[in-house]
Design a protein around this motif. Structure first.
Motif, PDB file in Angstrom:
ATOM      1  N   ALA A 116       0.858  -1.188   0.000  1.00  9.05           N
ATOM      2  CA  ALA A 116       0.000   0.000   0.000  1.00  9.05           C
ATOM      3  C   ALA A 116       0.898   1.244   0.000  1.00  9.05           C
ATOM      4  N   TYR A 117       0.800   2.070   1.020  1.00  9.91           N
ATOM      5  CA  TYR A 117       1.598   3.292   1.065  1.00  9.91           C
ATOM      6  C   TYR A 117       3.082   3.005   1.268  1.00  9.91           C
ATOM      7  N   SER A 118       3.921   3.877   0.703  1.00  9.37           N
ATOM      8  CA  SER A 118       5.338   3.963   1.051  1.00  9.37           C
ATOM      9  C   SER A 118       5.537   5.261   1.820  1.00  9.37           C
ATOM     10  N   ALA A 119       6.689   5.402   2.474  1.00  5.66           N
ATOM     11  CA  ALA A 119       6.952   6.640   3.210  1.00  5.66           C
ATOM     12  C   ALA A 119       6.944   7.869   2.300  1.00  5.66           C
ATOM     13  N   PRO A 120       7.599   7.832   1.113  1.00 13.24           N
ATOM     14  CA  PRO A 120       7.517   9.004   0.228  1.00 13.24           C
ATOM     15  C   PRO A 120       6.090   9.326  -0.204  1.00 13.24           C
ATOM     16  N   ASP A 128      -0.098  12.158   7.980  1.00 13.15           N
ATOM     17  CA  ASP A 128       0.576  12.451   9.241  1.00 13.15           C
ATOM     18  C   ASP A 128       1.436  11.305   9.768  1.00 13.15           C
ATOM     19  N   GLY A 129       1.404  10.169   9.099  1.00 14.19           N
ATOM     20  CA  GLY A 129       2.219   9.043   9.536  1.00 14.19           C
ATOM     21  C   GLY A 129       1.865   7.789   8.780  1.00 14.19           C
ATOM     22  N   GLY A 130       2.600   6.713   9.095  1.00 12.23           N
ATOM     23  CA  GLY A 130       2.362   5.428   8.454  1.00 12.23           C
ATOM     24  C   GLY A 130       2.321   4.332   9.495  1.00 12.23           C
ATOM     25  N   ARG A 152      13.086  -0.523   7.604  1.00 14.96           N
ATOM     26  CA  ARG A 152      13.329   0.475   6.559  1.00 14.96           C
ATOM     27  C   ARG A 152      12.223   1.535   6.558  1.00 14.96           C
ATOM     28  N   ALA A 153      10.968   1.105   6.757  1.00 14.94           N
ATOM     29  CA  ALA A 153       9.858   2.056   6.763  1.00 14.94           C
ATOM     30  C   ALA A 153       9.948   3.015   7.945  1.00 14.94           C
ATOM     31  N   VAL A 154      10.342   2.509   9.118  1.00 11.45           N
ATOM     32  CA  VAL A 154      10.527   3.377  10.288  1.00 11.45           C
ATOM     33  C   VAL A 154      11.571   4.445   9.993  1.00 11.45           C
ATOM     34  N   THR A 155      12.686   4.023   9.401  1.00 10.23           N
ATOM     35  CA  THR A 155      13.752   4.964   9.049  1.00 10.23           C
ATOM     36  C   THR A 155      13.270   6.002   8.049  1.00 10.23           C
TER      37      THR A 155
END
Length: 281
Positions: A116-120, A128-130, A152-155
């Motif tokens: 689904a979503y990526s950080a970018p 507002d967050g993931g 990796r997503a947290v970073t």
């Protein structure tokens, strides 16, 4: 609108009025969760297809978001974009659900890939967050791929200054082939410890945890802020409320992230269920 004006989604995201300050800055959080359908998990209570009607789900979401004390929503792109088009997210937190590849009941369920979503994408959409689900099965080698992807997503979320909401469990596959989460204090302590160390920084990491026995011991395993999840629709809503209320007294517990328990209450009254949950805050 979706067929004729797909660009309206980006316009609505750009125009959304975001809440002031970071999540949790103004007090306890009440977030409504609706990311279950993207994993093929449509059950609520005794109805295996309760969440199958998207219009019905959106009506319930809008009813919940309209109640005083509700801060925001957690969902996959399809749900959040519907709510954006409906104008239901102004002034609300919007948290994007990221890893939905571990489909409910699948042989590859522990390999919970980010589909689904990526950080970018979360940053570009002005969210507002993931949120990510981390189920750790020591007997399933696929666990390490999910661990790496969550780290990796947290970073990546922290690099954008965005909340990373991690929902950790110790899990095991039973003789019937189903994955079950271990909801003992010892299992949750271990899961919380693992989740707290993910990524290159924990500065923006929050935990999403169930209420289990001996929550004092569980929450002592980390200094990260935590939100309580609702899980399945409870047979006794009053007992669930009492459990949330007790856990909310702990210093790191900062609110609730509830989905099916409030959207599909046994009596069907979404507004009353939401109001009762907000009252415990």
């Amino acid at each position: 609108m979706r067929a004729a004006h797909p660009e309206a989604v980006a316009r609505a995201a750009a125009a959304r009025v975001r809440p002031p300050g970071p999540p949790g800055a103004s007090g306890p959080l009440m977030i409504i969760a609706a990311d279950h359908p993207a994993r093929g998990a449509l059950r609520a209570g005794s109805d295996p297809l309760a969440m199958a009607d998207r219009r019905d789900l959106l009506e319930r979401m809008c009813a919940a978001l309209a109640r005083p004390g509700v801060n925001g929503v957690l969902g996959t792109p399809d749900v959040l974009e519907d709510l954006l088009l409906l104008g239901a997210l102004d002034g609300r937190l919007a948290v994007g659900s990221m890893n939905r590849g571990g489909l409910a009941g699948a042989s590859f369920e522990i390999d919970d890939r980010f589909t689904a979503y990526s950080a970018p994408a979360i940053a570009a959409a002005g969210l507002d967050g993931g949120k990510m689900l981390l189920r750790v099965d020591p007997d399933d080698p696929a666990t390490v791929r999910t661990l790496e992807a969550c780290g990796r997503a947290v970073t990546d979320l922290a690099a954008h200054g965005l909340m990373a909401m991690v929902e950790p469990f110790m899990s095991a596959r039973g003789e019937d082939g189903r994955i079950r989460n271990e909801l003992t204090p010892e299992a949750m302590i271990r899961a919380v410890a693992i989740a707290s160390g993910l990524g290159a920084t924990s500065a923006h990491t929050w935990l999403k945890v169930p209420v289990v026995p001996e929550m004092e011991r569980v929450m002592a395993a980390s200094t990260l802020p935590a939100l309580l999840l609702g899980g399945e629709v409870p047979a006794d809503p009053g007992a669930a409320l009492a459990g949330w209320q007790k856990a909310l007294r702990l210093p790191t517990v900062r609110g609730l992230v509830i989905g099916r328990s409030l959207l599909y209450p046994p009596d069907g009254d979404v507004a009353a269920a939401v109001d009762a949950a907000v009252a415990v805050l």
